[in-house]
Design an enzyme around this catalytic site. Structure first.
Site, PDB file in Angstrom:
ATOM      1  CE  LYS A  11      43.176  44.101  37.807  1.00  0.00           C
ATOM      2  NZ  LYS A  11      42.003  44.331  37.323  1.00  0.00           N
ATOM      3  CE1 TYR A  51      43.888  46.152  32.621  1.00  0.00           C
ATOM      4  CE2 TYR A  51      45.063  47.587  33.939  1.00  0.00           C
ATOM      5  CZ  TYR A  51      44.245  46.344  33.694  1.00  0.00           C
ATOM      6  OH  TYR A  51      44.387  45.236  34.777  1.00  0.00           O
ATOM      7  CG  ASN A 114      38.577  43.164  38.936  1.00  0.00           C
ATOM      8  OD1 ASN A 114      39.968  43.559  38.779  1.00  0.00           O
ATOM      9  ND2 ASN A 114      38.001  42.747  37.744  1.00  0.00           N
ATOM     10  CG  HIS A 117      45.775  41.447  34.567  1.00  0.00           C
ATOM     11  ND1 HIS A 117      45.100  41.984  33.396  1.00  0.00           N
ATOM     12  CD2 HIS A 117      46.875  40.841  33.962  1.00  0.00           C
ATOM     13  CE1 HIS A 117      45.485  41.539  32.361  1.00  0.00           C
ATOM     14  NE2 HIS A 117      46.695  40.901  32.547  1.00  0.00           N
ATOM     15  CD  GLU A 128      48.668  40.748  29.444  1.00  0.00           C
ATOM     16  OE1 GLU A 128      47.446  41.416  29.119  1.00  0.00           O
ATOM     17  OE2 GLU A 128      48.733  39.996  30.681  1.00  0.00           O
TER      18      GLU A 128
HETATM   19  N1  UDP Z   1      36.673  46.831  34.255  1.00  0.00           N
HETATM   20  C1  UDP Z   1      36.108  48.137  34.896  1.00  0.00           C
HETATM   21  N2  UDP Z   1      34.713  47.963  34.470  1.00  0.00           N
HETATM   22  C2  UDP Z   1      34.132  47.350  33.809  1.00  0.00           C
HETATM   23  C3  UDP Z   1      34.978  46.170  33.201  1.00  0.00           C
HETATM   24  C4  UDP Z   1      36.258  46.022  33.491  1.00  0.00           C
HETATM   25  O1  UDP Z   1      36.562  48.766  35.741  1.00  0.00           O
HETATM   26  O2  UDP Z   1      33.032  47.363  33.270  1.00  0.00           O
HETATM   27  C5  UDP Z   1      38.383  46.776  34.736  1.00  0.00           C
HETATM   28  C6  UDP Z   1      38.524  45.765  35.771  1.00  0.00           C
HETATM   29  O3  UDP Z   1      39.381  46.131  36.707  1.00  0.00           O
HETATM   30  C7  UDP Z   1      38.945  44.825  34.706  1.00  0.00           C
HETATM   31  C8  UDP Z   1      39.927  45.681  33.806  1.00  0.00           C
HETATM   32  O4  UDP Z   1      39.116  46.434  33.652  1.00  0.00           O
HETATM   33  O5  UDP Z   1      39.570  43.571  35.509  1.00  0.00           O
HETATM   34  C9  UDP Z   1      39.988  44.876  32.490  1.00  0.00           C
HETATM   35  O6  UDP Z   1      38.922  44.440  31.875  1.00  0.00           O
HETATM   36  P1  UDP Z   1      38.631  43.177  31.187  1.00  0.00           P
HETATM   37  O7  UDP Z   1      37.446  42.965  30.561  1.00  0.00           O
HETATM   38  O8  UDP Z   1      39.799  42.710  30.378  1.00  0.00           O
HETATM   39  O9  UDP Z   1      38.241  41.838  32.225  1.00  0.00           O
HETATM   40  P2  UDP Z   1      39.383  40.987  33.083  1.00  0.00           P
HETATM   41  O10 UDP Z   1      40.321  40.257  31.866  1.00  0.00           O
HETATM   42  O11 UDP Z   1      40.348  41.558  34.020  1.00  0.00           O
HETATM   43  O12 UDP Z   1      38.725  39.980  33.852  1.00  0.00           O
HETATM   44 MG    MG Z   2      41.182  41.220  30.368  1.00  0.00          MG
END
Ligand code: UDP
Ligand code: MG
Length: 140
Positions: A11, A51, A114, A117, A128
């Site tokens: 990212k 997303y 973070n 992905h 994806e």
């Molecule tokens: N995200 C965020 N705030 C939150 C949860 C998620 O900004 O409270 C963002 C973060 O970048 C995350 C992405 O949205 O990686 C997708 O969320 P998901 O729950 O799918 O997490 P992941 O699969 O990436 O661990």
């Molecule tokens: Mg996710």
């Protein structure tokens, strides 16, 4: 055990800090192989569609803005149980909860920014991968 492919993004917070090599070393050291890779500037339309499962969440707009803020590296990782394995190497979504040694524990800046992905299931991995790569671009 099954040989799987999963979709990965390095990212913008990580490309900005020049961390692509350090992050990919984690995948390779864990036995995952990068079988496709490209650095792209994601568009707002691509980020919004990618997303779209989160479209109703409060962080959706900010997340899309973040994903287009700098280039990203999109890639396909292959290995035994690659989908689950990648999620283990990445660590929990919130770096505060991520296990020591994981990418997010070491590199992530916040729950939003973070660093990586990773697909969460075989169905999402297939969708994806196909969103960003043609079959000809996957060279295992
Ligand atoms: N995200 C965020 N705030 C939150 C949860 C998620 O900004 O409270 C963002 C973060 O970048 C995350 C992405 O949205 O990686 C997708 O969320 P998901 O729950 O799918 O997490 P992941 O699969 O990436 O661990
Ligand atoms: Mg996710």
């Amino acid at each position: 055990m099954a040989l799987e492919r999963t979709f990965s993004i390095i990212k913008p917070d990580a490309t900005r800090r020049n961390l692509t090599g350090k992050i990919n070393a984690k995948f390779e050291e864990a036995g995952l192989r990068i079988v496709a890779q490209k650095r792209i500037q994601m568009t707002m339309a691509q980020a919004g569609e990618f997303y779209s499962v989160h479209a109703e969440r409060p962080f959706y707009g900010e997340l899309c803005e973040f994903m287009v803020s700098e280039p990203v590296v999109v890639q396909v990782l292959e290995g035994e149980n690659a989908i689950t394995r990648n999620r283990e190497i990445m660590g929990a979504t919130n770096p505060a909860d991520a296990a020591p040694g994981t990418i997010r524990a070491e590199f992530a800046e916040s729950v939003g920014e973070n660093s990586v992905h990773g697909s969460d299931a075989p169905e999402t991995a297939a969708v994806e991968i196909a969103y960003f790569f043609s079959g000809l671009e996957l060279v295992g």
